[in-house]
Design an enzyme around this catalytic site. Structure first.
Site, PDB file in Angstrom:
ATOM      1  N   ARG A  61     -40.114  25.745   3.601  1.00 45.45           N
ATOM      2  CA  ARG A  61     -40.376  24.351   3.241  1.00 45.45           C
ATOM      3  C   ARG A  61     -40.076  23.392   4.388  1.00 45.45           C
ATOM      4  NH1 ARG A  61     -37.563  20.526  -0.895  1.00 45.45           N
ATOM      5  NH2 ARG A  61     -39.291  19.148  -1.498  1.00 45.45           N
ATOM      6  N   HIS A  65     -42.545  20.451   5.708  1.00 42.91           N
ATOM      7  CA  HIS A  65     -42.179  19.030   5.741  1.00 42.91           C
ATOM      8  C   HIS A  65     -42.106  18.493   7.173  1.00 42.91           C
ATOM      9  CE1 HIS A  65     -40.566  18.281   1.413  1.00 42.91           C
ATOM     10  NE2 HIS A  65     -41.623  19.054   1.408  1.00 42.91           N
ATOM     11  N   ASP A  66     -41.895  19.383   8.126  1.00 38.22           N
ATOM     12  CA  ASP A  66     -41.978  18.965   9.525  1.00 38.22           C
ATOM     13  C   ASP A  66     -43.435  18.667   9.886  1.00 38.22           C
ATOM     14  OD1 ASP A  66     -41.243  18.422  12.162  1.00 38.22           O
ATOM     15  OD2 ASP A  66     -41.460  20.522  12.777  1.00 38.22           O
ATOM     16  N   VAL A  69     -45.486  15.459   8.658  1.00 40.35           N
ATOM     17  CA  VAL A  69     -45.055  14.122   9.066  1.00 40.35           C
ATOM     18  C   VAL A  69     -45.221  14.001  10.588  1.00 40.35           C
ATOM     19  CG1 VAL A  69     -43.177  12.455   9.025  1.00 40.35           C
ATOM     20  CG2 VAL A  69     -43.429  14.101   7.151  1.00 40.35           C
ATOM     21  N   GLY A  71     -47.015  15.675  12.557  1.00 41.53           N
ATOM     22  CA  GLY A  71     -47.177  16.941  13.260  1.00 41.53           C
ATOM     23  C   GLY A  71     -45.909  17.776  13.324  1.00 41.53           C
ATOM     24  N   ASP A  73     -43.243  18.826  14.968  1.00 48.57           N
ATOM     25  CA  ASP A  73     -42.545  18.367  16.170  1.00 48.57           C
ATOM     26  C   ASP A  73     -41.032  18.337  16.004  1.00 48.57           C
ATOM     27  OD1 ASP A  73     -42.240  16.330  14.396  1.00 48.57           O
ATOM     28  OD2 ASP A  73     -43.176  14.774  15.621  1.00 48.57           O
ATOM     29  N   SER A  75     -39.306  16.781  13.984  1.00 52.53           N
ATOM     30  CA  SER A  75     -38.753  15.450  13.656  1.00 52.53           C
ATOM     31  C   SER A  75     -37.857  15.498  12.427  1.00 52.53           C
ATOM     32  CB  SER A  75     -39.881  14.432  13.462  1.00 52.53           C
ATOM     33  OG  SER A  75     -40.780  14.873  12.475  1.00 52.53           O
ATOM     34  N   ASN A  93     -37.303  14.450   0.838  1.00 49.26           N
ATOM     35  CA  ASN A  93     -36.338  15.294   1.560  1.00 49.26           C
ATOM     36  C   ASN A  93     -34.900  15.148   1.056  1.00 49.26           C
ATOM     37  OD1 ASN A  93     -38.370  16.250   3.254  1.00 49.26           O
ATOM     38  ND2 ASN A  93     -37.987  14.708   4.836  1.00 49.26           N
ATOM     39  N   PRO A 163     -46.832  15.256   0.142  1.00 49.08           N
ATOM     40  CA  PRO A 163     -47.417  15.045  -1.182  1.00 49.08           C
ATOM     41  C   PRO A 163     -46.360  15.097  -2.289  1.00 49.08           C
ATOM     42  CG  PRO A 163     -48.025  17.209  -0.307  1.00 49.08           C
ATOM     43  CD  PRO A 163     -47.337  16.470   0.794  1.00 49.08           C
ATOM     44  N   HIS A 193     -44.883  28.421  -3.087  1.00 54.26           N
ATOM     45  CA  HIS A 193     -44.036  28.228  -4.272  1.00 54.26           C
ATOM     46  C   HIS A 193     -43.799  29.531  -5.031  1.00 54.26           C
ATOM     47  CE1 HIS A 193     -44.717  23.565  -4.539  1.00 54.26           C
ATOM     48  NE2 HIS A 193     -44.080  23.946  -3.454  1.00 54.26           N
ATOM     49  N   THR A 194     -44.229  30.630  -4.467  1.00 57.68           N
ATOM     50  CA  THR A 194     -43.766  31.935  -4.947  1.00 57.68           C
ATOM     51  C   THR A 194     -42.294  32.115  -4.586  1.00 57.68           C
ATOM     52  OG1 THR A 194     -44.166  34.316  -4.925  1.00 57.68           O
ATOM     53  CG2 THR A 194     -44.438  33.196  -2.828  1.00 57.68           C
ATOM     54  N   ASP A 239     -41.412  30.102  -9.486  1.00 56.82           N
ATOM     55  CA  ASP A 239     -42.202  31.099 -10.218  1.00 56.82           C
ATOM     56  C   ASP A 239     -41.231  32.117 -10.795  1.00 56.82           C
ATOM     57  OD1 ASP A 239     -41.544  33.050  -8.360  1.00 56.82           O
ATOM     58  OD2 ASP A 239     -43.609  33.592  -7.878  1.00 56.82           O
TER      59      ASP A 239
HETATM   60  C1  HEM Z   1     -49.292  21.049  -2.478  1.00 56.91           C
HETATM   61  C2  HEM Z   1     -48.399  20.111  -2.439  1.00 56.91           C
HETATM   62  C3  HEM Z   1     -46.936  20.375  -2.576  1.00 56.91           C
HETATM   63  C4  HEM Z   1     -46.082  19.683  -3.365  1.00 56.91           C
HETATM   64  C5  HEM Z   1     -46.435  18.494  -4.258  1.00 56.91           C
HETATM   65  C6  HEM Z   1     -44.785  20.283  -3.237  1.00 56.91           C
HETATM   66  C7  HEM Z   1     -43.640  19.838  -3.876  1.00 56.91           C
HETATM   67  C8  HEM Z   1     -42.452  20.525  -3.926  1.00 56.91           C
HETATM   68  C9  HEM Z   1     -41.317  20.137  -4.709  1.00 56.91           C
HETATM   69  C10 HEM Z   1     -41.237  18.880  -5.560  1.00 56.91           C
HETATM   70  C11 HEM Z   1     -40.371  21.082  -4.551  1.00 56.91           C
HETATM   71  C12 HEM Z   1     -38.979  21.103  -5.208  1.00 56.91           C
HETATM   72  C13 HEM Z   1     -38.076  20.089  -4.525  1.00 56.91           C
HETATM   73  C14 HEM Z   1     -36.797  19.821  -5.279  1.00 56.91           C
HETATM   74  O1  HEM Z   1     -36.766  19.966  -6.491  1.00 56.91           O
HETATM   75  O2  HEM Z   1     -35.803  19.462  -4.633  1.00 56.91           O
HETATM   76  C15 HEM Z   1     -40.883  22.068  -3.645  1.00 56.91           C
HETATM   77  C16 HEM Z   1     -40.216  23.187  -3.233  1.00 56.91           C
HETATM   78  C17 HEM Z   1     -40.696  24.080  -2.305  1.00 56.91           C
HETATM   79  N1  HEM Z   1     -41.864  23.929  -1.589  1.00 56.91           N
HETATM   80 FE1  HEM Z   1     -43.366  22.667  -2.006  1.00 56.91          FE
HETATM   81  N2  HEM Z   1     -44.866  21.325  -2.376  1.00 56.91           N
HETATM   82  C18 HEM Z   1     -46.144  21.422  -1.940  1.00 56.91           C
HETATM   83  C19 HEM Z   1     -46.625  22.319  -1.000  1.00 56.91           C
HETATM   84  C20 HEM Z   1     -45.838  23.216  -0.333  1.00 56.91           C
HETATM   85  C21 HEM Z   1     -46.242  23.948   0.834  1.00 56.91           C
HETATM   86  C22 HEM Z   1     -47.604  23.807   1.514  1.00 56.91           C
HETATM   87  C23 HEM Z   1     -45.203  24.752   1.188  1.00 56.91           C
HETATM   88  C24 HEM Z   1     -45.081  25.704   2.332  1.00 56.91           C
HETATM   89  C25 HEM Z   1     -46.092  26.230   2.985  1.00 56.91           C
HETATM   90  C26 HEM Z   1     -44.151  24.524   0.219  1.00 56.91           C
HETATM   91  C27 HEM Z   1     -42.965  25.204   0.185  1.00 56.91           C
HETATM   92  C28 HEM Z   1     -41.967  25.000  -0.756  1.00 56.91           C
HETATM   93  C29 HEM Z   1     -40.851  25.901  -0.965  1.00 56.91           C
HETATM   94  C30 HEM Z   1     -40.656  27.228  -0.299  1.00 56.91           C
HETATM   95  C31 HEM Z   1     -40.026  25.303  -1.928  1.00 56.91           C
HETATM   96  C32 HEM Z   1     -38.688  25.819  -2.450  1.00 56.91           C
HETATM   97  C33 HEM Z   1     -37.594  25.353  -1.497  1.00 56.91           C
HETATM   98  C34 HEM Z   1     -36.192  25.800  -1.838  1.00 56.91           C
HETATM   99  O3  HEM Z   1     -35.961  26.472  -2.836  1.00 56.91           O
HETATM  100  O4  HEM Z   1     -35.290  25.429  -1.064  1.00 56.91           O
HETATM  101  N3  HEM Z   1     -44.559  23.563  -0.655  1.00 56.91           N
HETATM  102  N4  HEM Z   1     -42.157  21.697  -3.273  1.00 56.91           N
END
Ligand code: HEM
Ligand SMILES: *[C@@H]1O[C@H](CO)[C@@H](O)[C@H](O)[C@H]1NC(C)=O
Ligand SMILES: *[C@@H]1O[C@H](CO)[C@@H](O)[C@H](O)[C@H]1NC(C)=O
Length: 322
Positions: A61, A65-66, A69, A71, A73, A75, A93, A163, A193-194, A239
């Site tokens: 993640r 998030h890097d 925002v 690119g 980089d 940041s 964040n 997003p 999100h797997t 998941d």
């Molecule tokens: C499609 C739009 C996306 C949205 C709206 C989104 C949103 C979120 C949110 C809200 C969380 C939980 C944050 C929290 O409760 O503190 C999360 C967790 C996570 N996101 Fe996304 N995400 C998106 C795409 C992605 C992408 C593209 C990746 C990586 C390639 C990603 C990787 C992750 C991972 C691995 C977690 C779990 C982090 C942890 O357990 O520490 N997400 N995301």
């Protein structure tokens, strides 16, 4: 004519030695200058995940998030100081992204192994994300390298460009498109999100209000963890198998058991393109694994700093000379 011939030969030579064009990343960027860099990152990522499996999710993640925002980089790694506002406290964040201490440890170890400050923090994020995916069961891909680190950060851009989980499909697609990523990339990258967890405050609205497109038992189970108010930091897995890089995320979506509103937007049972992609990945792990790496590489290519832009940060939390 001779000049043109020479130019032609020159370009042929360049491509024969596979020297990347300016502004491009390459998989072997550190092979000469520090061959131990990548094995060092991998070892520390493996050790960290062995201690705490969720760390893999958090590293993946961080890279996302890097990159979203301004690119990829580095940041996101910059600390707030009395005179500098970084991205760590931005809404998406704050109290949510994690892994900063581990990144510091990796950076220190890499600086030591390389006997100098040659590997950027932005590249460490990209490699650590890939290594996490591999450790947790995904397949390997070649990370492209040579990013340099930003000397600036933007909390506003972090608030705007990452997003939100309350977005509907058209806005999710638009967000990814604004970063040069298509619908296919959106679906396969959301497969990250797997791994990992989300906080109650983030999915509360979904489990109480998204009644039309959520499995009833699933919502009830989650309501036991996440009351209508309070317990904001309680966690639920994104998941059914949050420390394994499998296709359970997509299977869950097909059963209306996506944890985030944004997740479930990818599968609404209306036969749309995203529906079809979700269905494909849900019963084809090989397709998911094959497509995830290239999509990560594409995400990792978002506006990197290269050449003489930016710097190689000595410490990931601070710009050089702070
Ligand atoms: C499609 C739009 C996306 C949205 C709206 C989104 C949103 C979120 C949110 C809200 C969380 C939980 C944050 C929290 O409760 O503190 C999360 C967790 C996570 N996101 Fe996304 N995400 C998106 C795409 C992605 C992408 C593209 C990746 C990586 C390639 C990603 C990787 C992750 C991972 C691995 C977690 C779990 C982090 C942890 O357990 O520490 N997400 N995301
Ligand atoms: C970040 O979270 C902390 C702790 O919840 C809070 O005190 C602070 O105001 C938040 N920062 C911003 C900028 O929202
Ligand atoms: C459900 O939606 C309503 C209307 O938008 C909102 O006021 C309420 O806070 C939401 N409930 C939860 C538990 O999020």
């Amino acid at each position: 004519m001779a000049a043109i011939q020479m130019l032609f030969t020159y370009f042929t030579m360049i491509s024969a030695f596979a020297i990347p064009a300016f502004g491009e990343l390459s998989p072997d960027f550190y092979d000469e200058v520090c061959p131990k860099a990548l094995p060092t990152i991998k070892l520390l990522v493996e050790q960290a995940i062995a201690l705490e499996p969720r760390m893999g999710a958090s590293l993946v993640r961080l890279h996302f998030h890097d990159c979203f925002v301004n690119g990829c980089d580095g940041s996101i790694l910059l600390d707030d100081t009395p005179t500098f506002t970084g991205e760590k406290m931005a809404g998406p964040n704050n109290n949510s992204v994690r892994g900063f201490d581990l990144i510091d440890q990796i950076k220190a170890a890499v600086n030591e192994e390389c006997q100098g400050n040659v590997v950027s923090c932005a590249d460490i994020l990209a490699v650590a994300a890939r290594d996490s995916v591999v450790v947790l069961g995904g397949s390997c891909y070649n990370v492209l390298l040579g990013r340099r680190d930003a000397t600036t950060a933007s909390r506003d851009a972090a608030n705007t460009n990452i997003p939100s989980p309350s977005l509907d499909l058209p806005d999710l697609i638009a967000s990814f498109e604004s970063h040069g990523l298509g619908v296919e990339d959106l679906v396969v990258l959301s497969g990250a999100h797997t791994l990992g967890f989300s906080r109650c405050v983030v999915f509360r609205n979904r489990i109480y209000n998204d009644t039309a497109c959520i499995d009833g038992d699933f919502a009830a189970d989650l309501q036991a963890v996440c009351p209508v108010s309070g317990e904001d930091s309680n966690l639920a897995p994104l998941d059914e198998s949050p420390v394994s890089f499998d296709t359970a995320y997509y299977q869950d979506l097909v059963e209306s058991r996506g944890l985030l509103h944004s997740d479930q937007q990818l599968f609404k049972g209306d036969g749309s393109l995203t529906d079809e992609l979700v269905r494909k990945y849900s019963d084809n792990p090989d397709a998911f694994w094959a497509d995830f790496g290239p999509a990560m590489i594409k995400m990792g290519n978002i506006s990197p700093l290269t050449g003489c832009d930016g710097e190689i940060r000595e410490h990931c939390r601070f710009v050089n000379g702070y």
